[in-house]
Structure formats: C-alpha cells, structure tokens
Design an enzyme around this catalytic site. Structure first.
Site, short mmCIF file in Angstrom:
data_model
loop_
_atom_site.label_atom_id
_atom_site.label_comp_id
_atom_site.label_asym_id
_atom_site.label_seq_id
_atom_site.Cartn_x
_atom_site.Cartn_y
_atom_site.Cartn_z
N SER A 11 0.80 -1.23 0.00
CA SER A 11 0.00 0.00 0.00
C SER A 11 0.83 1.28 0.00
O SER A 11 0.27 2.37 -0.03
CB SER A 11 -0.94 0.01 1.20
N THR A 113 -2.67 3.42 3.96
CA THR A 113 -1.77 4.57 3.91
C THR A 113 -1.01 4.65 5.22
O THR A 113 -1.54 4.27 6.26
CB THR A 113 -2.63 5.83 3.78
N THR A 131 1.41 6.99 0.46
CA THR A 131 0.48 5.95 0.01
C THR A 131 0.67 5.64 -1.47
O THR A 131 1.16 6.48 -2.23
CB THR A 131 -0.98 6.39 0.23
N ARG A 141 -5.93 9.18 -10.74
CA ARG A 141 -6.70 9.42 -9.51
C ARG A 141 -5.77 9.81 -8.35
O ARG A 141 -4.76 9.20 -8.11
CB ARG A 141 -7.48 8.16 -9.15
N GLY A 143 -6.00 10.72 -4.16
CA GLY A 143 -6.89 10.67 -3.00
C GLY A 143 -6.62 11.79 -2.02
O GLY A 143 -6.10 12.86 -2.39
N THR A 164 -6.56 7.70 6.99
CA THR A 164 -6.38 6.57 6.09
C THR A 164 -7.77 6.12 5.65
O THR A 164 -8.77 6.49 6.24
CB THR A 164 -5.63 5.42 6.79
N GLY A 165 -7.81 5.33 4.59
CA GLY A 165 -9.10 4.84 4.13
C GLY A 165 -9.53 5.50 2.83
O GLY A 165 -8.70 6.03 2.10
N GLY A 167 -10.16 7.79 0.35
CA GLY A 167 -9.73 9.18 0.21
C GLY A 167 -10.84 10.13 -0.22
O GLY A 167 -10.92 11.27 0.25
N1 ASP Z 1 -6.31 7.28 1.74
C1 ASP Z 1 -5.72 6.60 0.64
C2 ASP Z 1 -6.25 7.15 -0.64
O1 ASP Z 1 -7.42 7.26 -0.81
C3 ASP Z 1 -5.92 5.13 0.62
C4 ASP Z 1 -5.61 4.38 1.85
O2 ASP Z 1 -5.64 4.88 2.95
O3 ASP Z 1 -5.32 3.21 1.69
O4 ASP Z 1 -5.49 7.47 -1.49
#
Ligand code: ASP
Length: 254
Positions: A11, A113, A131, A141, A143, A164-165, A167
């Site tokens: 990741s 991330t 990330t 793309r 995030g 994180t998560g 985006g």
């Molecule tokens: N926050 C990150 C993104 O959307 C992805 C992740 O946290 O895994 O780019």
C-alpha cells in the site's frame, strides 16, 4: 521510509498495488511545525516519495508537484529511478484484470496509507503521509493523502491529524483539518476523531457500510486519539522508547 522500500507492503512505495493500467503511482505529503508543507502526487518510478515531498517543501517555492514534473524534480534532487511494480503486485493486478471489478474492500491491503504524527521534547508537532492510493484506481486518480487538510494537517498551536481509508470521503469532509479545528474548540484528540468519523458517516448516507475511514490525532499536550468506521484499524504509539500497537475504537458496531 523503511515501509516505502518494503516490497511486501502493498500500500505504499515500491511494491504498492498499481492503478488499473498497471502503473504504480504514489502520493505523499509532509507538514512541519511552522505550517510549511510539501506534497507530491501521481509520482511514478520513485520509491521514497515522502522524502521527495520534503524536498518540495524545502527546496522549491511551491507546495505541490504532480506527475512528470514531480518525477523530474526528483531526479534533479538525486532520487533513483526504480521500477515500482513488483512481480507479486503485477500478478495481483493480472488476477484483478480477469474480472476488473472495482470494489474497494474494507481493511485489507486496499487501505493502508501510512500517516505519522510526531511531537518533540519542545512540544513541536509535525506529520507526514505516504500511500500508493487505492489499488486499481483510475489512472490519474489522487486521494486525500497528499492534500493539505484532508490526508494531513498540522497546526503547531493546537495539534495534528492524519487519515487513512477511502480518500474521496476524507476529501469531502476535509477530515484532518476538521479534527484540528475541533481540538481548537476544546475537544480531546479522541473526541475530535470520533466527531470527524461521524461526519464522514453522515455525509455518506448508507454507503459507509462499504468503505473504511480512520483518523489519528495528537494535541499539544501529547495526548492521542484514533477512531475509524469499521473494526480493524490499528495504530502505533511510540513513547519513551516504547512502541505500542493499539486497536482503534470504531463506529459501526452492527
Ligand atoms: N487514503 C488513501 C487514498 O485514498 C488510501 C488508503 O488509505 O489506503 O489514497
């Protein structure tokens, strides 16, 4: 830095999962106690994008560089050109292509991330975020992670937060900035993270069931907080030479 170079971490950095065209594109940012900031996005062929973001902050009059321009600047700064797509990431991508289904999955390698917040002995706060973004994302793309206020925000008078998560959902609430502002209004880092997650959930209608968002935060006193939508988000606190892993509390008890 170490995680960016770890090919087993799918990741971030080298070994990160690619976009749907098979290209690994990385995003990162860094923010210091003075409120200075540097970010790079959609960078190919450079492993240590967090260091590149730092160079943007320290060596240019800008705060963000994207794509080819960021890569070119990296080589000028002495960064190595490297192939980021590893054999195992390539295999995973080829498998994904068999169905090409884009369904972000909660809590597995799809979301991970690395966000870091640091406070030193003087109480000065800084942070960073790196990330490879969502796996199999559309080419181009970007995030939340490299975007000031969303993936990371520091205000040295108050504290810092990082995300994180998914985006897209963090961007819609400018989550990290929101947390710092909530702490300014008197909330603890934990309360601020919880409120930010509730906002993300509320905005999403029922969609939150299908994505993860997690935040961590720190305030001027060195108190920390963490909260996420779904169970499974872990974070580390390194204090007095001790590194402890915690499970973040979560919103969705259903
Ligand atoms: N926050 C990150 C993104 O959307 C992805 C992740 O946290 O895994 O780019």
């Amino acid at each position: 830095m170490m995680e960016e170079a770890d090919v087993k971490n799918a990741s971030v950095g080298k070994g990160g999962l690619p976009d749907r065209d098979g290209n690994v594109t990385l995003d990162a940012c860094i923010m210091d106690k003075n409120g200075d900031y540097g970010a790079v996005m959609c960078v190919q062929n450079i492993t240590h994008v967090i260091s590149l973001a730092r160079k943007v902050m320290e060596e240019t009059p800008h705060v963000m560089l994207a794509g080819k321009g960021a890569e070119k600047f990296g080589y000028q700064q002495g960064f190595k050109k490297e192939k980021l797509l590893t054999e195992s990431s390539k295999k995973a991508w080829e498998k994904w292509k068999e169905t090409s289904q884009y369904k972000p999955i909660i809590n597995i390698e799809n979301h991970d991330t690395i966000g870091m917040l640091a406070i030193d002995n003087n109480g000065d706060i800084s942070g960073a975020c790196t990330t490879s973004g969502l796996s199999y994302k559309m080419a181009g793309r970007v995030g939340d992670s490299p975007i000031i206020g969303s993936g990371l925000f520091i205000d040295n008078e108050i504290g810092g937060a990082t995300a994180t998560g998914m985006g897209e959902e963090v961007l819609k609430t400018v989550g990290s900035f929101l947390i710092v502002e909530l702490m300014r209004q008197g909330k603890t880092p934990q309360e601020a993270c919880e409120e930010a997650v509730r906002r993300v959930v509320k905005k999403s209608g029922n969609r939150f069931k299908d994505f993860q968002v997690g935040f961590i935060a720190i305030n001027k006193q060195g108190e920390t907080g963490a909260y996420c939508i779904h169970e499974g988000f872990n974070y580390n606190v390194y204090k007095q030479e001790e590194n402890k892993n915690y499970k973040a509390t979560y919103f969705n008890k259903a």
